[in-house]
Design a protein around this motif. Structure first.
Motif, PDB file in Angstrom:
ATOM      1  N   ALA A 395       1.044  -1.333   0.421  1.00  0.00           N
ATOM      2  CA  ALA A 395      -0.322   0.106   0.178  1.00  0.00           C
ATOM      3  C   ALA A 395       1.108   1.915   0.311  1.00  0.00           C
ATOM      4  N   ARG A 396       0.701   2.817  -0.685  1.00  0.00           N
ATOM      5  CA  ARG A 396       1.084   3.066  -0.641  1.00  0.00           C
ATOM      6  C   ARG A 396       1.038   4.042   1.070  1.00  0.00           C
ATOM      7  N   PRO A 397       2.548   4.563   1.524  1.00  0.00           N
ATOM      8  CA  PRO A 397       2.370   4.676   2.660  1.00  0.00           C
ATOM      9  C   PRO A 397       1.482   5.669   3.201  1.00  0.00           C
ATOM     10  N   THR A 398       1.162   5.944   4.771  1.00  0.00           N
ATOM     11  CA  THR A 398      -0.301   7.279   4.926  1.00  0.00           C
ATOM     12  C   THR A 398       0.743   7.319   6.758  1.00  0.00           C
ATOM     13  N   VAL A 399       1.980   8.553   4.883  1.00  0.00           N
ATOM     14  CA  VAL A 399       2.320   9.022   6.768  1.00  0.00           C
ATOM     15  C   VAL A 399       2.039  10.686   6.300  1.00  0.00           C
ATOM     16  N   PRO A 400       2.086  11.467   7.377  1.00  0.00           N
ATOM     17  CA  PRO A 400       2.130  12.764   6.972  1.00  0.00           C
ATOM     18  C   PRO A 400       2.890  12.921   6.589  1.00  0.00           C
ATOM     19  N   GLY A 401       2.735  14.093   5.307  1.00  0.00           N
ATOM     20  CA  GLY A 401       3.672  14.529   4.011  1.00  0.00           C
ATOM     21  C   GLY A 401       3.296  14.009   2.827  1.00  0.00           C
TER      22      GLY A 401
END
Length: 440
Positions: A395-401
């Motif tokens: 999955a695509r990262p779920t991080v701020p930024g």
């Protein structure tokens, strides 16, 4: 033209979104996470009014309104105020960010999955981790990639609203005219490149394939499957890792078609390649099930295969969208919003929602329903997209930024495909520009 699908127009990151991220960053930490369950003390019989931003337009919004009314009829104490929330789905992040700053935001909102990290960091979302762990929710019936995207900083902040993936859609008429065999699920990227070159005809302005160079998320997320197939990763923690040897090989695959072969139509807007495919000027399109709605309207004879692969690895990327649930320091609103979304995403009701508007079902058990059989009949290739969910292994990262990083990577890809930069240098520059936005 069908307009029910919010992902049918895949533009992702506009100037307004950048402004929204700045506002959202200012709101981060605006409410303390004290570990308390937002729905603790919830009274299911309490009178509650919920605000639901559906992110939908046209027919899909009408379906949402009917479902909200159906839920109210069964639960008279729960009133659901339904609206699209913003003029377009892309505008929702701006609207949410302004709402956080002003203390006026919905109980439930549609959100693109690539917003999850920033929304999770806002301090306004509910922590649903324990809620979805209840066996009655049947969380594991939803695709793993969708569950991952619903999780930010280790907490489940929403429930998948839509699941999809990228596959290879091809125009059978153009293949037949060129005497070329149709794509298969065993194709490599070398097979794809060779076919694209043979199917390109400058005299008729026909291209073998197409790619968005708008620089938005539609540009960026098409690169991730190639990166993963080469053994690469997007991030190492919060450090950019897409500029590895694997990332360079992935981008070089695309560059060769765009620059050396000139077999790739470069779409400056990400709005043109779909219509060009439907009108017979693009032979192969790497797209998702949302494209089947417009293809059906165009009455095109088409087929669907999984993405070309590297050494037999045919990983794809899924772009799940979410119903994000927000905390208003009101246990009854929090509990009622959870109960409603649990109902909406149940196998029985999802058939009335996603399958009714031309999307893939959320849950694996829906494959055996009459509604899914009707969907596959109406949209040939729907079964292939459903099966291809198994190839969405990351999955695509779920991080701020992430949104900022996506724009930087998108700009790098666009420059390379237009012959203005080399893959290694462009990705290194994108990594350098993204590092600050991804810091803890």
């Amino acid at each position: 033209m069908t307009t029910t699908h919010p992902r049918g127009r895949p533009a992702r990151l506009l100037a307004a979104t950048s402004a929204a991220l700045l506002l959202l960053a200012a709101c981060t930490g605006g409410s303390d996470d004290d570990g308390k369950d937002a729905a603790a003390g919830y009274d299911p019989a309490a009178a509650v009014e919920l605000t639901w931003w559906t992110g939908q337009t046209s027919e899909a919004e009408q379906v949402a309104e009917r479902l909200a009314a159906e839920y109210h009829a069964a639960h008279p104490n729960v009133t659901i105020k339904t609206s699209p929330g913003a003029p377009t789905t892309d505008d929702l992040l701006t609207k949410l960010s302004a709402g956080f700053a002003g203390g006026s935001y919905p109980d439930i909102s549609y959100a693109y999955g690539n917003w999850a990290g920033d929304l999770g960091a806002s301090g306004r979302t509910q922590d649903l981790t324990s809620y979805v762990a209840d066996p009655a929710f049947a969380w594991t019936e939803m695709p793993a990639a969708a569950r991952a995207v619903a999780t930010a900083d280790g907490k489940v902040i929403g429930i998948p609203a839509l699941v999809d993936n990228l596959a290879l859609i091809y125009n059978k008429k153009l293949f037949d005219a060129a005497g070329q065999p149709y794509p298969t699920d065993d194709w490599s990227w070398e097979d794809f490149r060779a076919a694209a070159k043979r199917l390109t005809d400058a005299s008729t302005n026909t291209y073998g394939t197409a790619y968005s160079v708008s620089g938005g998320e539609d540009t960026t997320w098409h690169l991730w499957p190639l990166l993963w197939q080469h053994g690469g990763k997007i991030l190492d923690g919060t450090t950019p890792a897409f500029n590895s040897e694997a990332g360079v090989k992935a981008l070089e695959t695309l560059r060769a078609m765009a620059v050396d072969d000139r077999s790739m139509y470069l779409d400056q807007t990400d709005q043109k390649y779909g219509p060009l495919f439907n009108s017979g000027h693009v032979a192969m399109m790497l797209s998702g099930p949302w494209s089947l709605l417009d293809i059906k309207d165009a009455k095109l004879d088409y087929g669907v295969a999984v993405l070309p692969g590297v050494d037999g690895d045919h990983q794809t990327v899924s772009g799940p969208d979410l119903w994000v649930l927000f905390d208003h320091d009101d246990a009854n609103r929090a509990g009622a919003s959870r109960a409603f979304i649990k109902w909406l995403t149940s196998a029985e009701v999802d058939a009335k929602w996603n399958l009714a508007v031309g999307n893939l079902p959320l849950r694996s058990v829906e494959q055996g329903t009459p509604e899914f059989a009707a969907y596959v009949r109406e949209y040939p290739g729907g079964q292939k997209f459903f099966d291809n969910l198994a190839n969405a292994k990351q999955a695509r990262p779920t991080v701020p930024g992430y949104e900022v990083m996506s724009r930087n990577v998108g700009d790098a890809i666009a420059a390379v495909l237009q012959g203005a930069a080399a893959p290694k240098e462009a990705l290194d520059e994108a990594a350098r520009k993204s590092a600050g936005a991804l810091e803890d």
